[in-house]
Design an enzyme around this catalytic site. Structure first.
Site, short mmCIF file in Angstrom:
data_model
loop_
_atom_site.label_atom_id
_atom_site.label_comp_id
_atom_site.label_asym_id
_atom_site.label_seq_id
_atom_site.Cartn_x
_atom_site.Cartn_y
_atom_site.Cartn_z
N GLY A 187 3.82 -0.30 -1.31
CA GLY A 187 3.74 -0.87 -2.65
C GLY A 187 4.98 -0.58 -3.47
CE1 TYR A 225 -3.25 2.90 0.58
CE2 TYR A 225 -4.19 1.54 2.32
CZ TYR A 225 -4.26 2.64 1.50
OH TYR A 225 -5.34 3.50 1.59
CB CYS A 226 1.02 4.30 0.08
SG CYS A 226 1.63 6.00 -0.05
CB ILE A 227 5.90 4.39 0.84
CG1 ILE A 227 7.42 4.31 0.67
CG2 ILE A 227 5.50 4.05 2.26
CD1 ILE A 227 8.20 5.24 1.58
#
Length: 606
Positions: free
Chosen positions: A346, A342-344
């Site tokens: 990811g 998720y986000c960073i």
């Protein structure tokens, strides 16, 4: 009642006198309270830690470039500049004359208001009262004139244009009349109705926030007493089954007799805390995944202090991603896992997967990316903070502190939505004297984390500024990796109005990955609400497209199909098809503590 009824010494006159005396006493008490609070505020402000000046705003060259571009526009296209001025002055004078004419008729009302509507000006007085209406209209006309002048500067390069537009918008939003007590009818009305008590309560709220943040002004967005992690937030049953200096690994208790054979491991961002996926049972992504018959593990990252100063992205990959993957395989006995970032989380999952491919390791079966940027050639709105003026300041500050404090990150992300996350809450708290709401999402938003100094600079320099992953130049353990090295089946979910990881950037990141099995889903709403979108709410829809993930993102969207409701069931079907057959549910063993663990509630010193 007539004046004749108010005879001296009558009950009515006595009641009026008593009321006046009570109001005078309240006023004296409020003034004394204000004096006491003012002293506390002054004392609290002295504890403010000095920060690098670069973190307070852009370098002066931004304004110089804007001024130079405007002068160039005047020289090269004077007709357009004159047109701007004539249009602005024409509208301004027209409204002034209309206001004068209305008052000249002896009518205490505003002239007809053509709009546009703006939720900041919801109080009816903005439309009906001549003073407030004049303020509002002049502000909107001024805002339009400034915005138009910036939009029409043709001499600015794209990067400079985005920065000038962003910081111009910040100035325009800051100067809204709603942000000042003397020109905010809601605040004035409440002050009168409460004999000034709302202002005293507002000052109390202000002092509380400054004292609670060591001299910094950070608006409290949610009632901090209404929630407790592990009691009414993050309550999905599970156990911490592994812990090291970087993470706690949580295995959640199954709710089905059978589960898919291949376990699922989620890597949330360490910029904030994992329980955004487990706020309450009715909107918990974690609970929903468990209920669908998956063996679920989730990483809870440590909230670092200055002792983590030298921790790098390599450390996050080695002691975080690779270690968690190994522990999930050990605990379940499965040779392969599925992973979510998720986000960073990811972005770093992508780096890890590229490294594993180059090392010949196929232990990750399939991957999902939530709101992930890996190609930073166009970083979107956050790009205004990625120039050297800010990043140099961050590097200097982190060298001193050992961390990038959660304060700076929270402030940065809040200014991307300043009206919603700064000015509106400040008005309610400091001008209206209202208590912050008991809102779980805003509580989580204020429960931030620090970043290790080296990791923050690795990320900002190597990934964001240099775009090293997309260029195949960013190194993991000393060897370069590229997006093309990600070969396994993957699914990416982006969000249509995401202001942190814009969906076009997410699409372009996935487009460059080397997998032959790529699925892209576009959810309505933003970075959080688009992901935390339970099917039971039936709130936001999503887009899907069976065509290959290639070409411009706009073309993909044009050919996509819109579906009402959450993307969760669509992703569940994709994941189930890549998670093997059903086996007997696995119970967590060797518990170190109950979920949500200890790292999520730790409060290291900044």
């Amino acid at each position: 009642m007539t004046t004749e009824d108010r005879t001296p010494g009558s009950p009515t006159e006595a009641a009026d006198a008593e009321m006046s005396e009570a109001r005078a006493l309240r006023l004296q008490e409020n003034l004394a309270r204000i004096e006491e609070l003012s002293k506390r505020l002054t004392a609290a402000l002295t504890h403010r830690k000095q920060a690098d000046p670069a973190l307070a705003g852009p370098a002066p060259d931004v304004y110089m470039k804007a001024a130079t571009a405007y002068i160039a526009e005047m020289m090269q296209n004077p007709a357009r500049v004159v047109e701007h001025q004539v249009n602005y002055w024409g509208k301004t004078l027209k409204h002034y004359v209309e206001a004068q004419q209305t008052l000249a008729k002896g009518e205490f009302k505003a002239p007809p208001d053509p709009g546009p509507k703006d939720r900041r000006f919801a109080n009816p007085l903005w439309d009906t009262h001549p003073f407030f209406n004049f303020l509002k209209q002049q502000y909107l006309l001024n805002s339009e004139a400034i915005t138009t002048a910036v939009d029409d500067m043709e001499a600015l390069p794209d990067n400079d244009r985005r920065r000038v537009e962003y910081f111009t918008r910040q100035i325009v939003d800051m100067m809204a009349p709603t942000n000042f007590l003397a020109t905010n009818p809601d605040a004035l009305e409440k002050a009168v109705a409460t004999d000034g008590m709302s202002l005293v309560q507002g000052l109390e709220n202000l002092v509380r926030d400054v004292e609670g943040n060591h001299g910094e002004l950070v608006v409290t967005l949610a009632d901090r007493e209404a929630f407790k992690v592990g009691e009414n937030l993050a309550t999905t049953p599970g156990e911490v089954v592994y812990r090291n200096r970087m993470l706690e690994l949580i295995q959640y208790t199954p709710t089905t007799d059978k589960v898919h054979k291949i376990p699922l491991l989620i890597f949330p961002p360490w910029i904030n805390k994992f329980y955004i996926m487990d706020l309450k049972p009715q909107n918990s992504l974690i609970k929903w995944i468990v209920d669908q018959g998956f063996t679920l593990f989730v990483v809870s990252w440590v909230n670092p202090d200055h002792t983590y100063a030298g921790t790098s992205l390599d450390d996050y990959i080695r002691d975080g991603f690779l270690r968690a993957m190994a522990e999930v395989r050990r605990i379940t006995g499965e040779p392969k896992i599925n992973a979510v970032g998720y986000c960073i989380g990811g972005t770093t999952l992508g780096l890890t997967l590229a490294h594993l491919h180059n090392a010949g390791d196929a232990s990750v079966n399939a991957a999902t990316f939530f709101t992930t940027l890996a190609d930073f050639s166009d970083p979107g709105e956050v790009g205004v903070f990625l120039n050297n003026d800010f990043v140099d300041g961050i590097e200097r500050q982190t060298e001193t502190d050992g961390i990038l404090s959660k304060l700076f990150m929270a402030r940065t992300f809040s200014f991307l939505r300043s009206n919603d996350l700064i000015y509106a809450p400040a008005i309610k708290s400091y001008m209206m004297g209202e208590a912050p709401p008991a809102f779980d999402l805003l509580y989580w938003n204020g429960d931030g984390t620090n970043l290790p100094a080296r990791m923050a600079v690795d990320y900002l320099r190597g990934l964001c500024q240099d775009d090293g992953f997309a260029k195949g130049q960013f190194k993991v353990f000393g060897k370069p990796v590229s997006l093309h090295d990600i070969k396994l089946p993957l699914c990416a979910i982006a969000c249509e109005t995401d202001h942190i990881a814009h969906w076009r950037g997410s699409f372009n990141s996935v487009r460059q990955m080397g997998s032959d099995d790529k699925t892209f889903i576009l959810s309505e709403s933003g970075h959080i609400a688009g992901i935390i979108n339970p099917p039971s709410k039936n709130k936001y829809g999503h887009y899907s497209n069976d065509a290959p993930v290639e070409g411009p993102p706009e073309d993909w969207l044009k050919a996509a199909t819109f579906h009402k409701g959450s993307w969760w069931p669509r992703w569940k079907d994709w994941l189930a098809a890549r998670s093997g057959p059903l086996v007997k549910a696995r119970q967590p063993t060797d518990s170190l503590s109950h979920a949500p663990g200890t790292y999520v509630t730790a409060t290291p010193a900044d």
